[in-house]
Design a protein around this motif. Sequence first.
Motif, PDB file in Angstrom:
ATOM      1  N   ALA A 269      -6.258  14.487   4.069  1.00  0.00           N
ATOM      2  CA  ALA A 269      -5.763  14.711   5.427  1.00  0.00           C
ATOM      3  C   ALA A 269      -4.412  14.030   5.628  1.00  0.00           C
ATOM      4  O   ALA A 269      -3.488  14.606   6.238  1.00  0.00           O
ATOM      5  N   ALA A 270      -4.271  12.814   5.111  1.00  0.00           N
ATOM      6  CA  ALA A 270      -3.011  12.089   5.245  1.00  0.00           C
ATOM      7  C   ALA A 270      -1.901  12.791   4.464  1.00  0.00           C
ATOM      8  O   ALA A 270      -0.753  12.888   4.928  1.00  0.00           O
ATOM      9  N   PHE A 271      -2.233  13.269   3.276  1.00  0.00           N
ATOM     10  CA  PHE A 271      -1.257  13.982   2.465  1.00  0.00           C
ATOM     11  C   PHE A 271      -0.779  15.234   3.198  1.00  0.00           C
ATOM     12  O   PHE A 271       0.422  15.548   3.230  1.00  0.00           O
ATOM     13  N   ALA A 272      -1.695  15.970   3.820  1.00  0.00           N
ATOM     14  CA  ALA A 272      -1.333  17.182   4.555  1.00  0.00           C
ATOM     15  C   ALA A 272      -0.460  16.846   5.759  1.00  0.00           C
ATOM     16  O   ALA A 272       0.531  17.544   6.045  1.00  0.00           O
ATOM     17  N   ALA A 273      -0.816  15.778   6.493  1.00  0.00           N
ATOM     18  CA  ALA A 273      -0.039  15.393   7.671  1.00  0.00           C
ATOM     19  C   ALA A 273       1.363  14.948   7.295  1.00  0.00           C
ATOM     20  O   ALA A 273       2.346  15.289   7.967  1.00  0.00           O
TER      21      ALA A 273
ATOM     22  N   GLY B  32       4.701   5.623   8.290  1.00  0.00           N
ATOM     23  CA  GLY B  32       4.068   4.317   8.436  1.00  0.00           C
ATOM     24  C   GLY B  32       2.731   4.394   9.141  1.00  0.00           C
ATOM     25  O   GLY B  32       1.782   3.687   8.792  1.00  0.00           O
ATOM     26  N   GLY B  33       2.631   5.263  10.151  1.00  0.00           N
ATOM     27  CA  GLY B  33       1.354   5.450  10.830  1.00  0.00           C
ATOM     28  C   GLY B  33       0.302   6.027   9.901  1.00  0.00           C
ATOM     29  O   GLY B  33      -0.859   5.597   9.915  1.00  0.00           O
ATOM     30  N   ILE B  34       0.703   7.002   9.080  1.00  0.00           N
ATOM     31  CA  ILE B  34      -0.236   7.590   8.126  1.00  0.00           C
ATOM     32  C   ILE B  34      -0.659   6.553   7.091  1.00  0.00           C
ATOM     33  O   ILE B  34      -1.844   6.465   6.731  1.00  0.00           O
ATOM     34  N   ALA B  35       0.298   5.777   6.609  1.00  0.00           N
ATOM     35  CA  ALA B  35      -0.037   4.729   5.642  1.00  0.00           C
ATOM     36  C   ALA B  35      -0.996   3.705   6.239  1.00  0.00           C
ATOM     37  O   ALA B  35      -1.887   3.191   5.550  1.00  0.00           O
ATOM     38  N   THR B  36      -0.842   3.417   7.532  1.00  0.00           N
ATOM     39  CA  THR B  36      -1.737   2.477   8.202  1.00  0.00           C
ATOM     40  C   THR B  36      -3.155   3.034   8.275  1.00  0.00           C
ATOM     41  O   THR B  36      -4.136   2.308   8.081  1.00  0.00           O
ATOM     42  N   VAL B  37      -3.276   4.331   8.573  1.00  0.00           N
ATOM     43  CA  VAL B  37      -4.596   4.962   8.587  1.00  0.00           C
ATOM     44  C   VAL B  37      -5.236   4.884   7.205  1.00  0.00           C
ATOM     45  O   VAL B  37      -6.432   4.569   7.066  1.00  0.00           O
TER      46      VAL B  37
ATOM     47  N   PRO C 269       0.629   3.891  17.825  1.00  0.00           N
ATOM     48  CA  PRO C 269       2.020   3.813  18.316  1.00  0.00           C
ATOM     49  C   PRO C 269       3.039   4.260  17.284  1.00  0.00           C
ATOM     50  O   PRO C 269       4.073   4.828  17.631  1.00  0.00           O
ATOM     51  N   LEU C 270       2.755   4.029  15.998  1.00  0.00           N
ATOM     52  CA  LEU C 270       3.673   4.505  14.955  1.00  0.00           C
ATOM     53  C   LEU C 270       3.690   6.030  14.918  1.00  0.00           C
ATOM     54  O   LEU C 270       4.759   6.646  14.807  1.00  0.00           O
ATOM     55  N   LEU C 271       2.518   6.641  15.011  1.00  0.00           N
ATOM     56  CA  LEU C 271       2.452   8.099  15.032  1.00  0.00           C
ATOM     57  C   LEU C 271       3.147   8.653  16.275  1.00  0.00           C
ATOM     58  O   LEU C 271       3.833   9.681  16.208  1.00  0.00           O
ATOM     59  N   ALA C 272       2.989   7.979  17.412  1.00  0.00           N
ATOM     60  CA  ALA C 272       3.649   8.431  18.638  1.00  0.00           C
ATOM     61  C   ALA C 272       5.164   8.333  18.518  1.00  0.00           C
ATOM     62  O   ALA C 272       5.893   9.204  19.014  1.00  0.00           O
ATOM     63  N   LEU C 273       5.656   7.286  17.855  1.00  0.00           N
ATOM     64  CA  LEU C 273       7.097   7.132  17.649  1.00  0.00           C
ATOM     65  C   LEU C 273       7.658   8.236  16.761  1.00  0.00           C
ATOM     66  O   LEU C 273       8.854   8.548  16.822  1.00  0.00           O
ATOM     67  N   GLY C 274       6.806   8.813  15.919  1.00  0.00           N
ATOM     68  CA  GLY C 274       7.245   9.928  15.085  1.00  0.00           C
ATOM     69  C   GLY C 274       7.536  11.190  15.873  1.00  0.00           C
ATOM     70  O   GLY C 274       8.157  12.121  15.341  1.00  0.00           O
ATOM     71  N   ALA C 275       7.129  11.260  17.137  1.00  0.00           N
ATOM     72  CA  ALA C 275       7.374  12.400  18.025  1.00  0.00           C
ATOM     73  C   ALA C 275       7.008  13.726  17.363  1.00  0.00           C
ATOM     74  O   ALA C 275       7.850  14.625  17.243  1.00  0.00           O
TER      75      ALA C 275
ATOM     76  N   SER D 108       0.826  -1.200   0.000  1.00  0.00           N
ATOM     77  CA  SER D 108       0.000   0.000   0.000  1.00  0.00           C
ATOM     78  C   SER D 108       0.865   1.258   0.000  1.00  0.00           C
ATOM     79  O   SER D 108       0.582   2.227  -0.681  1.00  0.00           O
ATOM     80  N   ILE D 109       1.968   1.233   0.795  1.00  0.00           N
ATOM     81  CA  ILE D 109       2.862   2.383   0.829  1.00  0.00           C
ATOM     82  C   ILE D 109       3.477   2.621  -0.539  1.00  0.00           C
ATOM     83  O   ILE D 109       3.535   3.737  -1.034  1.00  0.00           O
ATOM     84  N   VAL D 110       3.954   1.527  -1.160  1.00  0.00           N
ATOM     85  CA  VAL D 110       4.556   1.652  -2.487  1.00  0.00           C
ATOM     86  C   VAL D 110       3.542   2.163  -3.492  1.00  0.00           C
ATOM     87  O   VAL D 110       3.823   3.011  -4.337  1.00  0.00           O
ATOM     88  N   ARG D 111       2.332   1.652  -3.380  1.00  0.00           N
ATOM     89  CA  ARG D 111       1.294   2.064  -4.325  1.00  0.00           C
ATOM     90  C   ARG D 111       1.004   3.557  -4.200  1.00  0.00           C
ATOM     91  O   ARG D 111       0.930   4.286  -5.195  1.00  0.00           O
ATOM     92  N   LEU D 112       0.842   4.038  -2.953  1.00  0.00           N
ATOM     93  CA  LEU D 112       0.537   5.447  -2.748  1.00  0.00           C
ATOM     94  C   LEU D 112       1.715   6.332  -3.108  1.00  0.00           C
ATOM     95  O   LEU D 112       1.540   7.437  -3.613  1.00  0.00           O
ATOM     96  N   ALA D 113       2.946   5.843  -2.848  1.00  0.00           N
ATOM     97  CA  ALA D 113       4.119   6.654  -3.155  1.00  0.00           C
ATOM     98  C   ALA D 113       4.394   6.700  -4.651  1.00  0.00           C
ATOM     99  O   ALA D 113       5.022   7.630  -5.154  1.00  0.00           O
ATOM    100  N   GLY D 114       3.915   5.709  -5.368  1.00  0.00           N
ATOM    101  CA  GLY D 114       4.247   5.609  -6.778  1.00  0.00           C
ATOM    102  C   GLY D 114       3.335   6.383  -7.694  1.00  0.00           C
ATOM    103  O   GLY D 114       3.602   6.496  -8.892  1.00  0.00           O
ATOM    104  N   TYR D 115       2.233   6.927  -7.169  1.00  0.00           N
ATOM    105  CA  TYR D 115       1.292   7.664  -8.000  1.00  0.00           C
ATOM    106  C   TYR D 115       1.063   9.048  -7.435  1.00  0.00           C
ATOM    107  O   TYR D 115       0.940   9.206  -6.223  1.00  0.00           O
ATOM    108  N   PRO D 116       0.969  10.050  -8.259  1.00  0.00           N
ATOM    109  CA  PRO D 116       0.602  11.375  -7.756  1.00  0.00           C
ATOM    110  C   PRO D 116      -0.777  11.351  -7.146  1.00  0.00           C
ATOM    111  O   PRO D 116      -1.585  10.485  -7.419  1.00  0.00           O
TER     112      PRO D 116
END
Length: 318
Positions: free
Chosen positions: A56-60, A90-95, A127-133, A6-14
């Motif tokens: 929202a994910a793109f903005a974050a 990774g947290g954003i991709a999970t959402v 927890p992934l978002l929290a690790l991002g501090a 999913s991460i690769v897919r989202l990163a690979g397309y505008p």
Amino acid sequence: MLLMRSIVRLAGYPLGIVMAMTVTVGSASAHGIAGAAPTALSALGTWSADPLPLLAAFAAAAGYLVAARRVNRTNPRVPVPRWRIAAWLGGIATVLLALISAVDVYAGDLLTVHMVQHLLLAMVAPPLLALGAPITLLLRVCGPTTRHHYILPLLHSRAIRLIASPLVAWPLFAAAMWLTHFSPLYNAALEDPAIHDAEHFLYLVVGVLFWWPAIAADPVPRRMGYGARLIYLGLQMPVHAAIGLGIYFAPAVLYAHYATIERSWGPDPLTDQQIGGLLMWGASDLLLLAVIPAIVVAWMRADVRRSAHTDARAARVG
């Protein structure tokens, strides 16, 4: 693997191409007719048509990356660790995986998939978002005036101290998980998209509040010791076990939506419910257990640093 694809897919397309390629196949489930039977290929190509989570994910993600780049440029000796950036993304991709992928599309057809969606929002992304501090990054990127006059007073405000307290975050998280699964809210969310969105927002918020003091990557009003963090996480395990086993041992289908939906594929509603209950129990506890070794390692490293500091101070005095 699905998360990485999913991460690769989202990163690979505008952004525009991804939105143009999204499809809606799950809306029929709200009217009592399930979507088409999913396959591995169709699941990877199935995305909901709701642009709000994607925007929202793109903005974050963009805001975090811009802030990290500015910090690294102005303070290259202490850059933002790459692993924190990866955790945030990774947290954003999970959402996104939970809200716009096949997980969301088929959540109305199978309780098992719906349970996966809830676990992603409450137990994986936070927890992934929290690790991002992100709060630490915000403090570093802002100027002294903004930091001391606005951000720090807000962090030390009575409201933040209350909701960030482990004594509030823990029962709030447990109550949200319990009440949403054993109240009419669960079935109402399956029938009403607005309630469903509110439920997702609730899981994400209480998940962040629960994991924030346990991860403790950011400044927190009341920092727990490492032993307290282990107890804090361990005490949540029986709660999830009780929820999962309560769903598994229910003698009948708990949610009318799944009992009445017309579906010619997959397990029958009661079997689907039992699988979902086992998933809630097993996956939740495994996710909690997975964090415990990291806390133990951090505890040991903190003790080593403390001992080294004590020895160095004793040597200077001597």
